[in-house]
Structure formats: structure tokens, C-alpha cells
Design an enzyme around this catalytic site. Structure first.
Site, PDB file in Angstrom:
ATOM      1  CB  SER A 167      -0.915   0.006   1.227  1.00 40.63           C
ATOM      2  OG  SER A 167      -1.815  -1.084   1.187  1.00 40.63           O
ATOM      3  CG  ASP A 319     -11.458  -7.344   3.669  1.00 43.41           C
ATOM      4  OD1 ASP A 319     -11.210  -7.635   4.852  1.00 43.41           O
ATOM      5  OD2 ASP A 319     -10.858  -6.441   3.057  1.00 43.41           O
ATOM      6  CB  CYS A 363     -26.740   1.124 -16.623  1.00 46.23           C
ATOM      7  SG  CYS A 363     -25.193   2.036 -16.852  1.00 46.23           S
ATOM      8  CB  CYS A 369     -19.424  -1.725 -12.866  1.00 46.17           C
ATOM      9  SG  CYS A 369     -21.031  -0.914 -12.983  1.00 46.17           S
TER      10      CYS A 369
END
Length: 454
Positions: A167, A319, A363, A369
Site C-alpha cells: 500500500s 472482507d 444501464c 461493473c
């Protein structure tokens, strides 16, 4: 130096493991996983046809940083401060038995997983090699902030061919503002040094960068800082947090800012970095442009195939949903493969598709997505980032289609980038500050792409 992308492998008796693995094996190794059910002679792969992945939290939410956007640090910790050997071995046995093989993939996450200590991960390798059937491999992925990665750690990760995700929030100033240590000190220098140390040991870490209001405001500086580290792979993670009432918090990125960030970075990448650096969302979008399906859970039609195993052995749906309502059981009293196939988990995964807003269902970008991550959806099922994602898909997909066309025609990345830059300059020909922006956003050029026009 071995290929850093080759995973740990269990070899058969005719081909003994390398010396470093033989030295690591316990004196009385655990018996290998049984692949065949004696009563039915049915393979485990046939019994569990749908593979699933696991993210393991060996120290739970414990971390040596205090990132201001972290969704996981406030999660209450239970059980031992570090996953016990018994829990670890039960998890690995169950996961390997549940896998169709011959490759098993495990993500070690946190909190900060390196706080479990290097000896813990040495034991991980011991147990994996003892349990893996002959010819099977285990691909380990360590997600880390990099602070503890000294040469001993890096040598271990290289020797055992871990993939590493690290990160890093772009520039030093942005990183230090949002990712301080427990004393409030910046951590950019230590994280960047970890990248260079990994590279010196032959590993190229994947760089994970958050998109929050501050990083979103500096897209080119953020992207170039990450690109210039030379790892070749970048993942941008949008920060969307909610308060107890379900309202999006002010430290979350807006849909407009997220879309602007993605489009700006995409142009820089397409014009200057093809073949030199990859960005995860761009690669996933390109996959769909070419007729494939998204490979990431948050872009797929359904989810629920990425489970969490906590340090106490508890198993959770996702998560982002480590809470009592989404606890499926544990590896001490249940079986991981069975928990992955429960009706509760199936409903959790299907809810991503079944809870789509009507706006999403009609959409034109749905196949790219599928409504995004459920954690980012509002009460009506519409994703908080919807407008930004739609703008990015509209901006990027024509260019990605052209890149694919040129690539099939045998053009080099340099030639493709030159063509794209020429096309972009032509699109801006005669456009004034107060004219509609050529990107199609509907905004005036001066309020949109004017500062970064080619």
C-alpha cells in the site's frame, strides 16, 4: 534468482523438494490431503465444483499504522493475538481439500499480516508443503504496508515466491497525511524503501493506492509517483465510508472526483505508458471490451466467492462485512468448503445481482461493473460511485477498443501511443475554454479537461 511469479510446489517422491524446502519440513510432516472419498471414489473437485478464494487475517485487525480511512481497524478483535498453529493447520487442510487444484491461492491480509512474525510464515510454508498433494502448488500473496520488510523478510518472500501487494498512497505528502504510524509519524519513506528492497530481491510488488478526496485532487502526481517506482502494476481503491446512519462520510471520494481521477490517469497511461505499466481497472475494462467477463468480485454479476478467515478461525462472507451478521462459522467446528456453499453465503453473493437498482438494469455499462461493490450502494441499490464509473467507461472503452485493434494489427505500443496522442490533439482543435469539453462530460472545457489537454 528464481522466477518470483512461480508458487510453492509440492513434488512427488521421485523429485525431492529443493534444499530450502527440505530443511523447512517438520520432522513428522502432516499427512497429505486425501483427494478421493473412499466410499464413493468421487473426487473433491467434483464434490465442490465452484472454487473460492480466501483472505486470511493472521493478526486480525491489529496494525502498526493508523490510516485515517481504514474500515478494518475499528473491527473488534477476538481470540488470540495471532492465529494459533492449530487454527492455521485446520484452515490450510480444509482449504486445500476444498480446492479443485492443482493451484491453490491464499491472500494473507490484515491489519498488518507481517506482525504475525517471520516464523509464523515459515510455518505456513512448512504446513503447505506437507499438505499439498504431489504436483500441486500454492500461490501465496502478502498484502502489506511494507514497514517491517527488512532483508530477511524480502529474502524469505523471494525464496518462497510470494506475490506481494504494498500500500502506497502516491506522493510522500499525500501518503504521510493519511497513513501515519501509531505515533503520528509519516511512513512514506519506509514504504518506498520496502518497494526498492523487494525489487533488489527480485520481486515486483503490486502497488495499492487509495482514491480519497486528497489523492483524487492530484491524479497525475499520484499516478506518476507510483509509475516511477517501476513495479509495473497499480491498483486504485476508492474510499467510500458510511456513518452509523448509513450516510456517506465527508472523507469519502465523490463520484465526480473519482470519475475525473480515473479519466485523467487513463489518458496519461494510454498516451505514455502502454506496455510499461498496467492499472487494474483499465485491464479489467479492457477484458470486457474484448468480450470477456470481469475477474474482480466487485465488478462481477455476483460475489460471495472470496471468504475471510480471521485469526480466531472465524469465517466471514466478505472482507467488508466482518461482523456478527455475516459470520458463517469457523474452521474449528465446521468445514471451510461447506461454509462456502451454505445457502446463507449463496444468498449473500446473489444479492449483488438481485439488489440492483432499476437504473443499473437498463444501464449501457452494466456488463462492465454490474452495480459495483455492494458496500458502496445506497438504500435504493445505486452505487455511490455510479456516475464516476459511467464517465470512466464512456471515456475509456472507445480507446481500449482502438488499442486492441492496433495490437491485433501488430502495431507496437510506441506507435499506438503516438496515434492516440495525435487523435487527442485533433479532438481539441479549435476548442475554447468555454466550449463543451471533448471528453463528453457535458461540462465546459475550462472546468473539465482543459488543464490536461494534450
Amino acid at each position: 534468482m528464481p522466477d518470483p511469479r512461480t508458487p510453492v510446489e509440492r513434488t512427488d517422491a521421485a523429485s525431492p523438494p529443493p534444499r530450502r524446502f527440505r530443511q523447512a519440513l517438520p520432522s513428522s510432516p502432516l499427512p497429505p490431503v486425501e483427494l478421493i472419498d473412499a466410499a464413493s471414489s468421487t473426487s473433491v473437485a467434483a464434490l465442490r465444483p465452484r472454487p473460492f478464494s480466501v483472505m486470511v487475517k493472521p493478526v486480525g485487525s491489529h496494525c502498526n499504522l493508523r490510516c485515517d480511512y481504514c474500515y478494518y481497524l475499528p473491527v473488534p478483535r477476538s481470540g488470540p493475538p495471532r492465529m494459533t498453529d492449530d487454527i492455521l493447520e485446520r484452515f490450510l487442510r480444509q482449504f486445500i481439500a476444498s480446492s479443485p487444484g492443482p493451484e491453490v491461492g491464499i491472500v494473507w491480509h490484515g491489519g498488518e499480516p507481517t506482525l504475525a512474525g517471520l516464523d509464523f510464515f515459515r510455518h505456513v510454508i512448512d504446513v503447505e508443503r506437507a499438505l499439498l498433494p504431489p504436483g500441486w502448488t500454492c500461490r501465496n500473496n502478502l498484502q502489506t504496508n511494507g514497514i517491517l520488510l527488512d532483508d530477511d523478510w524480502c529474502a524469505f518472500l523471494a525464496d518462497h515466491r510470494f506475490d506481494v501487494g504494498l500500500s502506497l498512497d502516491g506522493t510522500a505528502a499525500l501518503h504521510d497525511a493519511h497513513r501515519p504510524d501509531a505515533r503520528g509519524h509519516g511512513t512514506y519513506d519506509a514504504a518506498a524503501a520496502a518497494v526498492r528492497r523487494l525489487q533488489a530481491h527480485g520481486l515486483q510488488p503490486d502497488l495499492l493506492c487509495t482514491v480519497n478526496p486528497d489523492t483524487a485532487a492530484e491524479p497525475l502526481a499520484v499516478y506518476r509517483a507510483l509509475r516511477d517506482l517501476g513495479t509495473g502494476w497499480i491498483q486504485f481503491i476508492p474510499i467510500v465510508r458510511r456513518d452509523e446512519a448509513g450516510r456517506v462520510t465527508p472523507d469519502s471520494v465523490t463520484a465526480e472526483a473519482y470519475g475525473d481521477f480515473l479519466c485523467t490517469v487513463f489518458d496519461e497511461w494510454a498516451w505514455h505508458d502502454l506496455g510499461r505499466c498496467d492499472v487494474q481497472l483499465f485491464a479489467e475494462t479492457g477484458r470486457v471490451v474484448l468480450g470477456g467477463a470481469p475477474g474482480l468480485c466487485w465488478l462481477a454479476p455476483t460475489c460471495g466467492r472470496a471468504l475471510i478467515v480471521e485469526s480466531d478461525g472465524g469465517v466471514y462472507s466478505c472482507d467488508h462485512f466482518v461482523n456478527p451478521a455475516h459470520r458463517l462459522g469457523d474452521v474449528l467446528t465446521g468445514d471451510l468448503g461447506d461454509l462456502a456453499e451454505t445457502d446463507v453465503q449463496r444468498r449473500f453473493g446473489d444479492a449483488k445481482r438481485d439488489g440492483l437498482a432499476e437504473t443499473c438494469r437498463v444501464c449501457p455499462w452494466l456488463r462492465f461493473c454490474h452495480g459495483g461493490c455492494p458496500k458502496d450502494r445506497d438504500g435504493d441499490g445505486l452505487n455511490h460511485l455510479c456516475a464516476g464509473l459511467a464517465r470512466f467507461f464512456a471515456h475509456a472503452t472507445p480507446v481500449l477498443a482502438r488499442i486492441a485493434q492496433f495490437t491485433r494489427a501488430g502495431q507496437t505500443p510506441d506507435r499506438i501511443m503516438a496515434t492516440l496522442r495525435t487523435d487527442a490533439r485533433a479532438a481539441w482543435q479549435g476548442v475554447g475554454r468555454n466550449d463543451p469539453c471533448p471528453c463528453g462530460s457535458g461540462r465546459k472545457a475550462k472546468a473539465c479537461c482543459w488543464p490536461r489537454r494534450p
